[in-house]
Enzyme design. Structure first.
Site, PDB file in Angstrom:
ATOM      1  N   HIS A   9       0.835  -1.204   0.000  1.00 43.70           N
ATOM      2  CA  HIS A   9       0.000   0.000   0.000  1.00 43.70           C
ATOM      3  C   HIS A   9       0.872   1.257   0.000  1.00 43.70           C
ATOM      4  O   HIS A   9       0.624   2.202  -0.762  1.00 43.70           O
ATOM      5  CB  HIS A   9      -0.917   0.021   1.225  1.00 43.70           C
ATOM      6  CG  HIS A   9      -2.162  -0.783   1.068  1.00 43.70           C
ATOM      7  ND1 HIS A   9      -2.155  -2.151   0.936  1.00 43.70           N
ATOM      8  CD2 HIS A   9      -3.482  -0.407   1.024  1.00 43.70           C
ATOM      9  CE1 HIS A   9      -3.408  -2.589   0.820  1.00 43.70           C
ATOM     10  NE2 HIS A   9      -4.225  -1.552   0.864  1.00 43.70           N
ATOM     11  N   HIS A  51       1.003  -3.817   9.454  1.00 40.49           N
ATOM     12  CA  HIS A  51       2.390  -3.613   9.018  1.00 40.49           C
ATOM     13  C   HIS A  51       3.227  -3.068  10.154  1.00 40.49           C
ATOM     14  O   HIS A  51       2.753  -2.266  10.972  1.00 40.49           O
ATOM     15  CB  HIS A  51       2.465  -2.622   7.849  1.00 40.49           C
ATOM     16  CG  HIS A  51       2.243  -3.236   6.508  1.00 40.49           C
ATOM     17  ND1 HIS A  51       3.080  -4.179   5.961  1.00 40.49           N
ATOM     18  CD2 HIS A  51       1.267  -3.030   5.594  1.00 40.49           C
ATOM     19  CE1 HIS A  51       2.634  -4.526   4.768  1.00 40.49           C
ATOM     20  NE2 HIS A  51       1.531  -3.854   4.523  1.00 40.49           N
TER      21      HIS A  51
END
Length: 233
Positions: free
Chosen positions: A148, A197
């Protein structure tokens, strides 16, 4: 020897030189973060930042009200494959309609190449998702680097530089470029808030995405200067 170096520097435009230095710095940062990702135990700054988005002693309880969690999920969607493919496709079609095929090709190569590079880097490092906190969205792919963050940097920064070419004055150019950076930062930060993450994943994604976007810009600039690529008016 010195005179030849001076001649080379005089011929090289400042934006090109600056872009080269920024690419080198981004690549250096990525390599350093890769070492962090490959370590057996999470780095202290990774765990501290990840836990900073949770209430003390409650790794399953994120900071903020419920509506904030929904807002962060909406923000993270701006870096999803579906949204980025839609934006890229729309941009490519628009460029073809206004008869700028080289710009359309540049957009395709930048984003598609970034996607391939992101996938290869994930396989190379093979880092699992963090298990220190709960995940607020479901993810099944590998963790490093953040796709992302990386693809947001590639797509939005490329869009920003393309849009700046058509804008009339420096103020609007700066606004568009700042907006591209802001969206990229928000998407990356959302990945840490959602717990999917490590912070080093996101930083590495930004470094790799920025370096790739700048490299594509340099190649496109070189081809245009040498008349290898020229948009149709």
């Amino acid at each position: 020897m010195k005179s030849s170096v001076d001649t080379l520097l005089n011929r090289m435009e400042f934006p090109v030189l600056l872009a080269g230095l920024l690419i080198a710095a981004a690549l250096w940062g990525f390599v350093e973060l890769m070492e962090v990702a490959r370590a057996a135990a999470p780095h202290a700054f990774d765990t501290e930042i990840l836990l900073a988005f949770r209430h003390a002693g409650q790794p399953d309880d994120p900071l903020g009200p419920l509506w904030l969690q929904g807002a962060v999920r909406d923000i993270t969607a701006l870096g999803s494959s579906a949204v980025l493919v839609l934006i890229t496709t729309a941009t490519i079609i628009y460029m073809l309609l206004i008869r700028r095929p080289a710009t359309a090709l540049f957009m395709f190569v930048a984003v598609a190449g970034g996607q391939v590079l992101s996938s290869l880097l994930k396989l190379e490092v093979d880092r699992p998702r963090p298990d220190l906190v709960s995940h607020l969205v479901d993810e099944t792919s590998l963790s490093f680097p953040s796709g992302h963050a990386m693809l947001s940097a590639v797509t939005y920064l490329t869009l920003g530089t393309l849009a700046a070419r058509f804008l009339p004055d420096s103020r609007t150019k700066i606004f568009v470029l700042c907006l591209a950076v802001l969206v990229t930062v928000l998407v990356g930060t959302s990945r840490v808030y959602l717990g999917v993450h490590w912070p080093s994943d996101v930083l590495a994604g930004w470094c790799a995405g920025f370096a790739w976007a700048m490299l594509c810009w340099l190649v496109a600039r070189l081809l245009q200067r040498r008349k290898v690529v020229a948009d149709s008016e």
